[in-house]
Structure formats: structure tokens, C-alpha cells
Design a protein around this motif. Structure first.
Motif, PDB file in Angstrom:
ATOM      1  N   GLU A   1       0.789  -1.241   0.000  1.00 30.13           N
ATOM      2  CA  GLU A   1       0.000   0.000   0.000  1.00 30.13           C
ATOM      3  C   GLU A   1       0.821   1.291   0.000  1.00 30.13           C
ATOM      4  N   ASP A   2       2.000   1.323   0.677  1.00 25.94           N
ATOM      5  CA  ASP A   2       2.702   2.619   0.708  1.00 25.94           C
ATOM      6  C   ASP A   2       3.289   3.054  -0.639  1.00 25.94           C
ATOM      7  N   VAL A   3       3.442   2.108  -1.598  1.00 22.03           N
ATOM      8  CA  VAL A   3       3.939   2.541  -2.920  1.00 22.03           C
ATOM      9  C   VAL A   3       2.885   2.340  -4.021  1.00 22.03           C
ATOM     10  N   TYR A   4       1.699   1.958  -3.621  1.00 19.08           N
ATOM     11  CA  TYR A   4       0.636   1.615  -4.584  1.00 19.08           C
ATOM     12  C   TYR A   4       0.342   2.765  -5.555  1.00 19.08           C
ATOM     13  N   ASP A   5       0.069   3.948  -5.021  1.00 18.15           N
ATOM     14  CA  ASP A   5      -0.315   5.083  -5.884  1.00 18.15           C
ATOM     15  C   ASP A   5       0.815   5.454  -6.835  1.00 18.15           C
ATOM     16  N   ASP A   6       2.027   5.422  -6.296  1.00 17.59           N
ATOM     17  CA  ASP A   6       3.197   5.780  -7.086  1.00 17.59           C
ATOM     18  C   ASP A   6       3.367   4.821  -8.281  1.00 17.59           C
ATOM     19  N   VAL A   7       3.297   3.510  -8.001  1.00 20.44           N
ATOM     20  CA  VAL A   7       3.483   2.520  -9.074  1.00 20.44           C
ATOM     21  C   VAL A   7       2.350   2.640 -10.094  1.00 20.44           C
ATOM     22  N   LEU A   8       1.137   2.770  -9.603  1.00 21.80           N
ATOM     23  CA  LEU A   8      -0.026   2.869 -10.505  1.00 21.80           C
ATOM     24  C   LEU A   8       0.130   4.060 -11.457  1.00 21.80           C
TER      25      LEU A   8
ATOM     26  N   GLU B   1      -7.416  -1.384 -26.708  1.00 18.34           N
ATOM     27  CA  GLU B   1      -6.445  -0.531 -26.020  1.00 18.34           C
ATOM     28  C   GLU B   1      -5.913  -1.205 -24.766  1.00 18.34           C
ATOM     29  N   PRO B   2      -4.645  -0.969 -24.418  1.00 19.41           N
ATOM     30  CA  PRO B   2      -4.145  -1.509 -23.146  1.00 19.41           C
ATOM     31  C   PRO B   2      -4.961  -0.923 -21.994  1.00 19.41           C
ATOM     32  N   THR B   3      -5.483  -1.784 -21.155  1.00 21.87           N
ATOM     33  CA  THR B   3      -6.494  -1.391 -20.176  1.00 21.87           C
ATOM     34  C   THR B   3      -6.052  -1.703 -18.750  1.00 21.87           C
ATOM     35  N   ILE B   4      -6.245  -0.714 -17.856  1.00 21.28           N
ATOM     36  CA  ILE B   4      -5.829  -0.896 -16.455  1.00 21.28           C
ATOM     37  C   ILE B   4      -7.015  -0.614 -15.542  1.00 21.28           C
ATOM     38  N   PHE B   5      -7.252  -1.539 -14.631  1.00 24.29           N
ATOM     39  CA  PHE B   5      -8.236  -1.322 -13.574  1.00 24.29           C
ATOM     40  C   PHE B   5      -7.512  -1.204 -12.236  1.00 24.29           C
ATOM     41  N   ALA B   6      -7.875  -0.176 -11.467  1.00 27.72           N
ATOM     42  CA  ALA B   6      -7.266   0.021 -10.141  1.00 27.72           C
ATOM     43  C   ALA B   6      -8.243  -0.406  -9.058  1.00 27.72           C
ATOM     44  N   ASP B   7      -7.682  -0.625  -7.867  1.00 36.32           N
ATOM     45  CA  ASP B   7      -8.466  -0.903  -6.649  1.00 36.32           C
ATOM     46  C   ASP B   7      -9.401  -2.093  -6.822  1.00 36.32           C
ATOM     47  N   VAL B   8      -8.875  -3.168  -7.362  1.00 30.64           N
ATOM     48  CA  VAL B   8      -9.683  -4.371  -7.579  1.00 30.64           C
ATOM     49  C   VAL B   8      -9.524  -5.302  -6.376  1.00 30.64           C
ATOM     50  N   ASP B   9     -10.632  -5.868  -5.942  1.00 30.56           N
ATOM     51  CA  ASP B   9     -10.596  -6.770  -4.793  1.00 30.56           C
ATOM     52  C   ASP B   9      -9.931  -8.098  -5.185  1.00 30.56           C
TER      53      ASP B   9
ATOM     54  N   VAL C   1      -5.274  -6.540 -20.484  1.00 30.85           N
ATOM     55  CA  VAL C   1      -6.014  -6.032 -19.333  1.00 30.85           C
ATOM     56  C   VAL C   1      -5.262  -6.413 -18.067  1.00 30.85           C
ATOM     57  N   VAL C   2      -4.995  -5.423 -17.211  1.00 28.89           N
ATOM     58  CA  VAL C   2      -4.319  -5.728 -15.941  1.00 28.89           C
ATOM     59  C   VAL C   2      -5.106  -5.112 -14.778  1.00 28.89           C
ATOM     60  N   ALA C   3      -5.212  -5.876 -13.684  1.00 31.19           N
ATOM     61  CA  ALA C   3      -5.926  -5.410 -12.493  1.00 31.19           C
ATOM     62  C   ALA C   3      -4.914  -5.086 -11.391  1.00 31.19           C
ATOM     63  N   PHE C   4      -5.075  -3.904 -10.790  1.00 30.92           N
ATOM     64  CA  PHE C   4      -4.216  -3.506  -9.665  1.00 30.92           C
ATOM     65  C   PHE C   4      -4.932  -3.809  -8.349  1.00 30.92           C
ATOM     66  N   CYS C   5      -4.197  -4.400  -7.426  1.00 21.01           N
ATOM     67  CA  CYS C   5      -4.770  -4.767  -6.137  1.00 21.01           C
ATOM     68  C   CYS C   5      -3.790  -4.352  -5.042  1.00 21.01           C
ATOM     69  N   LYS C   6      -4.323  -3.746  -3.984  1.00 16.89           N
ATOM     70  CA  LYS C   6      -3.474  -3.225  -2.901  1.00 16.89           C
ATOM     71  C   LYS C   6      -3.265  -4.318  -1.854  1.00 16.89           C
TER      72      LYS C   6
ATOM     73  N   LYS D   1     -17.130  -2.802 -13.458  1.00 15.48           N
ATOM     74  CA  LYS D   1     -17.941  -2.945 -12.243  1.00 15.48           C
ATOM     75  C   LYS D   1     -17.069  -3.324 -11.046  1.00 15.48           C
ATOM     76  N   GLU D   2     -15.961  -3.993 -11.339  1.00 18.39           N
ATOM     77  CA  GLU D   2     -15.151  -4.524 -10.226  1.00 18.39           C
ATOM     78  C   GLU D   2     -14.005  -3.601  -9.820  1.00 18.39           C
ATOM     79  N   GLY D   3     -13.708  -2.597 -10.635  1.00 19.64           N
ATOM     80  CA  GLY D   3     -12.573  -1.730 -10.320  1.00 19.64           C
ATOM     81  C   GLY D   3     -12.766  -0.351 -10.929  1.00 19.64           C
ATOM     82  N   ARG D   4     -11.713   0.445 -10.825  1.00 20.56           N
ATOM     83  CA  ARG D   4     -11.736   1.816 -11.339  1.00 20.56           C
ATOM     84  C   ARG D   4     -10.921   1.821 -12.626  1.00 20.56           C
ATOM     85  N   LEU D   5     -11.567   2.181 -13.748  1.00 17.61           N
ATOM     86  CA  LEU D   5     -10.852   2.192 -15.032  1.00 17.61           C
ATOM     87  C   LEU D   5      -9.910   3.394 -15.068  1.00 17.61           C
ATOM     88  N   VAL D   6      -8.597   3.153 -15.171  1.00 19.35           N
ATOM     89  CA  VAL D   6      -7.659   4.282 -15.167  1.00 19.35           C
ATOM     90  C   VAL D   6      -6.889   4.433 -16.485  1.00 19.35           C
ATOM     91  N   ALA D   7      -7.017   3.447 -17.358  1.00 21.18           N
ATOM     92  CA  ALA D   7      -6.410   3.578 -18.699  1.00 21.18           C
ATOM     93  C   ALA D   7      -7.112   2.639 -19.650  1.00 21.18           C
TER      94      ALA D   7
END
Ligand code: NAD
Length: 515
Positions: free
Chosen positions: A330-337, A399-407, A421-426, A380-386
Motif C-alpha cells: 500500500e505505501d507505494v501503490y499510488d506511485d506505481v499505478l 487498447e491496453p487497459t488498467i483497472f485500479a483498486d480491484v478486490d 487487461v491488468v488489475a491492480f490490487c493493494k 464494475k469490479e474496479g476503477r478504469l484508469v487507462a
């Protein structure tokens, strides 16, 4: 003296001369574009009524080639030929069998850019990915040839004063090679080469999206001196010809690379005994993945971001080893994303006519629709950021697609998407990250970006994947150096390009002779 094994170097496309050679390869391919290819059964060319049409996925129009489509009758004929040929091929000296692989590798090396150019057109690969596919095909042929020479006399076991013992490896019989479209050359050629160099005869059923490169491979084997009937080329429908051959009582083994669903179907069907069957079938299955890159707070974050982008979006994520989950402390999550989103927005997508295009199309309409469905689920499961958009008007582009904050339990965190498609999870901490990474039924590849030695050792022990990488992305294995294959639902624990892979195609025989 043992000469160290060296893998085939990749082409540097920043070099103009290499670019020109590749373009010359493309021109050679143009000279046979749209050609029709027959089945090859015992060396005989067989035209059938039905055709499989191979289309360029980047423009949906260009017919790369048509191939005859085998029916069950053709498959039966090929089975009989393979069975008869086995009796002579199994007695052919291993040195001669290996030599055919070495000669085939030399032919492919000479025509490397042509075959890679064919992959650009038939599979929609970017140049560097196509080049790597062809290089890996060469590697498999040479590596398995060398491995056979090492195994030809068996392994030493102790003899007793009154009894001489030998432990040797003999082939299995007739095998069915069922290959995927994504590494249309390397995997198809590698699976076939391993099966025949060990003395088996085979029926080769390539993926219906990529039958032309397989037909070309057969021509190479013939030019290299492979006797008729050792490899029989029978492209056809998985459900019709595939099922028929998997069920066939004369099939001794099935070598399969592809999806989890088809792998399980083959495994289940192969376990059934049919009338006239006098052995249990062996299944070598390499299946899907849900591969994860873990990043901790000690990692080089720029390297981590570049690794995620390359592994998630290289060849449009259509690799069993593609990163589809990024699990970040979590402490580097935003930075990496943020870094990953920035790099992703610079990626180029389009027809791969130039070496600079990073991402081509996905393979076909079915794949396109399936990936788009997952993108809708992801919304529906995450936040589309790209990304998130797609266009199939000209070719199958996503398009290359990124979802953030996925459970960690979301559908897009569990199922193989096989697209960009890649999902980011904290993750709370490193233990949590490893537990999220293992929260899948697959176990193919994974990577950890860290500068913490304890985390490296912990992951080595607890991250349950067949190929684990540190401080780099999770795609790309090298024959002989990084044998490749996964655990759990990723397959039957085999390792392609590894020292024990050929043994899967043989059986050990102990002979004891009283002195
Ligand atoms: N583990 C690995 O090394 C590895 C490598 C590459 C690809 N893969 C996996 O392969 C999949 C993508 O490839 P694909 O789309 O070609 O897979 P797929 O399972 O759809 O097809 C693979 C092959 O199986 C054949 N087939 C389909 N139905 C069949 C049946 N009933 N009986 C026999 N054969 C049948 C197809 O015609 C094709 O030749 C992904 O899941 C990917 O992860 C795994």
C-alpha cells in the motif's frame, strides 16, 4: 568436449540493416500469400473439400492461406500411417533423429526473417515478438536434439557380479500434438520436435487460427530429411478431429498446449479406456495462467512499472505468462499505478507494419468479444484508469487497459483474460501480497520486485508458480536456461525447454542379463 548451449540471439530492430532484412522477409511471404495447403499423411498430399481460412487479424481481409480441413476419416488414415511408421522410426538411430532437428534449425535460421514476417501477418505479432517466437523455435530444435544425444544410452545403474543391468529410454508410440496459436511457431515446433526426436511418430493438429506456419514447418522438416509418416499434418476442428484422436485406442500420448477448459477435457477423455486399447494414455498438458507481479516498498519503482507494462501488454497480453494482476504494497501503490498509467498512455497500437508499433490486434473476433466482456466486468469490479476502448472496424484492436483498486476475489483477479487487461490490487504487507498472488487455481509465472533479501527468500519458498522471476517482468523464458511450465491448473507440471522434458515422451526400460 561439451560445447555450451547458446540460445538464438534476438534481432535488434533499431539497426536499419536488420529492418531491411525483415522487410525482405515480408516480401518473400507476399510471394506465397493466399496459397492453399493440403493435409500431409505419410508424405502424401491430400486435398479435402472443406478449408480452414487463415486471416490476418490486423485487417480481417487478407487471407494468409487456406488449408485442407481434416475429417475423422483423414485422422484415421493418418493414425494408421503413424502407427506403421513407428516401427521403423523407433529403430532409427537417435543421432540421425537429432540430426534432422539440427538441420531443421539451420534452415529456419537461414529463413528467420521470412518466418517471423509470416507470424506478423498470420498472428498479428509485433516484429520483436515474432522474432522471439522464431528464435525460440530454433532453440527448441537444437536443445531437444542435444538432449536426445545425452539420453540415447540411458542412465547408468549398478550391475551385480552375476548380472549386468541396463536402464534405457524407449519411445511411447503414436502421439497427438495439439498446439495453440499464440506461440504458433515455437510451441508447435517444440512440442513436435520433442515427440519425434525421442522416436515417436505424431499427428500434428495446429490451432485453426495459425495453420500456415505449421504447414511451413512441415516443409522445413521434409527438407531436413524427415522420413514420410513421422509427422502427419492434420489441421481440423478441435471438437471433431481433436476429440476423435484423443479418444482413439491407438493414441499413446497427447501433448497439448492451450486453455484450461480444453486441457481438462483432453485429460478427462484420455483417462477413458476404449475397445482395443492396451495402454493408459499419457497427457502432457501446458495450460493457462493468472500471473502476478508483486511490488514491495523497497523496489526500484520505475523498473517495477516498466516490468508490469511489458508483461501485461506485450503481444496484447496474449501470453500464458502475461501479467494480469499487479499486487502492490500500500505505501507505494499510488506511485506505481501512476507510473504504469503514464507509460501505458505512450504505447502505440495498430497494424504491426513497422518495428515501432508496440501492440497489434488480438487474434480473432471470439477473443476480441471475450476480452471486451471482461473489460465490462472490470468496470464494475474496479476503477478504469487507462484504456477500456476497442475497435473491430478494421482489425481486432483493444487498447491496453488498467483497472485500479480491484478486490482480490474479483472475477478479473481470478480468471484468465488473455488480452491487454491488468488489475491492480493493494496489499497490506508482503505476506498479504504473496497470499493474494497465490489466490488462484493457476500457478504458471510470477515476479517480485524488491530489494529486500528476506522477501526474495520468502517468495522463493511460498510463491507457488512454476516460473518465478525477481526484479524483472514475468514473461519470457529461455530454452535450456529457464525451463518453462506451471503448477496446479496451469498444466501437468512439465517444463518445456528443460532437461527432463524429453523423458515425458519416453518410457524407461530395465534389462538384466545373467552373466
Ligand atoms: N502453459 C503454457 O506453456 C502455455 C503456452 C501457450 C499458451 N497457453 C495457453 O493457451 C491458451 C491460448 O491458446 P488457444 O486459444 O489456442 O487454446 P485452446 O485451448 O482454445 O486451443 C488449443 C488447441 O486445442 C485445440 N482444441 C480445441 N478443442 C479441442 C478438443 N475438444 N480436443 C482436442 N483439441 C482441441 C485447438 O484447436 C488448438 O489446436 C491460453 O489459455 C494460454 O494460457 C499455455
Amino acid at each position: 568436449m561439451v560445447v555450451p548451449y547458446k540460445h538464438e540471439p534476438f534481432t535488434d530492430f533499431s539497426n536499419v540493416k536488420n529492418q531491411q532484412q525483415f522487410l525482405a522477409g515480408l516480401q518473400t511471404v507476399e510471394s506465397y500469400i493466399g496459397k492453399d495447403y493440403p493435409l500431409v499423411i505419410g508424405g502424401e498430399r491430400v486435398q479435402t473439400k472443406e478449408r480452414i481460412v487463415s486471416i490476418n487479424p490486423a485487417n480481417k481481409e487478407e487471407v494468409i492461406g487456406t488449408v485442407s480441413k481434416a475429417s475423422q476419416e483423414h485422422a484415421e488414415k493418418a493414425m494408421q500411417v503413424a502407427e506403421a511408421t513407428f516401427e521403423t522410426w523407433r529403430k532409427t538411430k537417435p543421432e540421425m533423429r537429432a540430426d534432422i532437428l539440427f538441420r531443421s534449425a539451420a534452415i529456419i535460421r537461414r529463413r528467420k526473417h521470412e518466418f517471423s514476417a509470416l507470424l506478423v501477418k498470420e498472428v498479428g505479432k509485433p516484429w520483436n515478438e515474432a522474432d522471439a517466437d522464431t528464435a525460440e523455435a530454433i532453440d527448441f530444435l537444437e536443445y531437444y536434439g542435444r538432449q536426445m544425444l545425452q539420453l540415447k544410452d540411458g542412465v547408468k545403474v549398478e550391475s551385480r557380479p552375476i548380472e549386468y543391468n541396463r536402464y534405457t529410454y524407449i519411445p511411447l508410440g503414436v502421439g497427438i500434438i495439439i498446439s495453440p496459436w499464440n506461440f504458433a511457431f515455437a510451441i508447435m515446433a517444440g512440442m513436435t520436435a520433442a515427440a519425434v526426436v525421442t522416436g515417436n511418430t505424431v499427428l500434428l493438429k495446429p490451432a485453426s487460427a495459425t495453420p500456415v506456419i505449421a504447414a511451413k514447418f512441415l516443409e522445413v522438416l521434409e527438407e531436413a530429411g524427415l522420413p514420410e509418416g513421422v509427422v502427419n499434418y492434420v489441421p481440423g476442428s478441435g471438437a471433431e478431429v481433436g476429440d476423435y484422436l484423443v479418444d482413439h485406442p491407438k493414441t499413446r500420448f497427447i501433448s497439448f498446449t492451450g486453455s484450461r477448459e480444453v486441457g481438462i477435457r483432453i485429460y478427462e477423455r484420455a483417462a477413458k479406456v476404449h475397445d482395443g486399447q492396451i495402454w493408459l494414455k499419457r497427457v502432457i498438458a501446458e495450460m493457462g495462467g493468472k500471473d502476478t507481479i508483486v511490488v514491495d516498498s523497497t523496489a526500484d519503482l520505475e523498473l517495477a512499472a516498466k516490468s508490469i507494462v511489458a508483461s501485461a501488454f506485450g503481444f496484447s497480453g496474449q501470453k500464458c505468462s502475461a501479467c494480469s494482476r499487479a499486487v502492490i504494497i500500500e505505501d507505494v501503490y499510488d506511485d506505481v499505478l501512476e507510473r504504469v498509467v503514464d507509460i501505458t498512455k505512450q504505447l502505440t497500437v495498430g497494424e504491426t507494419k513497422q518495428p515501432t508499433v508496440f501492440m497489434g490486434p488480438v487474434i480473432d473476433e471470439a477473443a476480441f468479444e471475450k476480452i471486451c466482456e471482461y473489460i465490462e466486468i472490470g468496470k464494475k469490479e474496479g476503477r478504469l484508469v487507462a484504456g477500456g476502448t476497442s475497435d473491430k472496424s478494421k482489425g481486432f484492436f483493444i487498447e491496453p487497459t488498467i483497472f485500479a483498486d480491484v478486490d482480490k476475489n474479483a472475477q478479473i483477479m481470478k480468471e484468465e483474460i488473455f488480452g491487454p487487461v491488468v488489475a491492480f490490487c493493494k496489499a497490506k504487507d508482503f505476506d498479504d501480497a504473496i497470499s493474494i498472488a497465490n489466490n488462484t487455481e493457476y500457478g504458471l509465472t510470477g515476479a517480485v520486485l524488491t530489494n529486500n533479501r528476506e522477501h526474495i527468500e520468502q517468495a522463493r519458498e511460498d510463491f507457488h508458480v512454476g516460473n518465478l522471476y525477481f526484479n524483472r517482468g514475468c514473461t519470457g523464458a529461455i530454452v535450456g536456461y529457464q525451463p518453462f511450465g506451471g503448477f496446479n491448473m496451469s498444466g501437468t507440471d512439465s517444463k518445456a525447454g528443460g532437461p527432463d522434458y524429453l523423458l515425458l515422451h519416453m518410457q524407461a526400460k530395465t534389462t538384466s542379463e545373467m552373466l
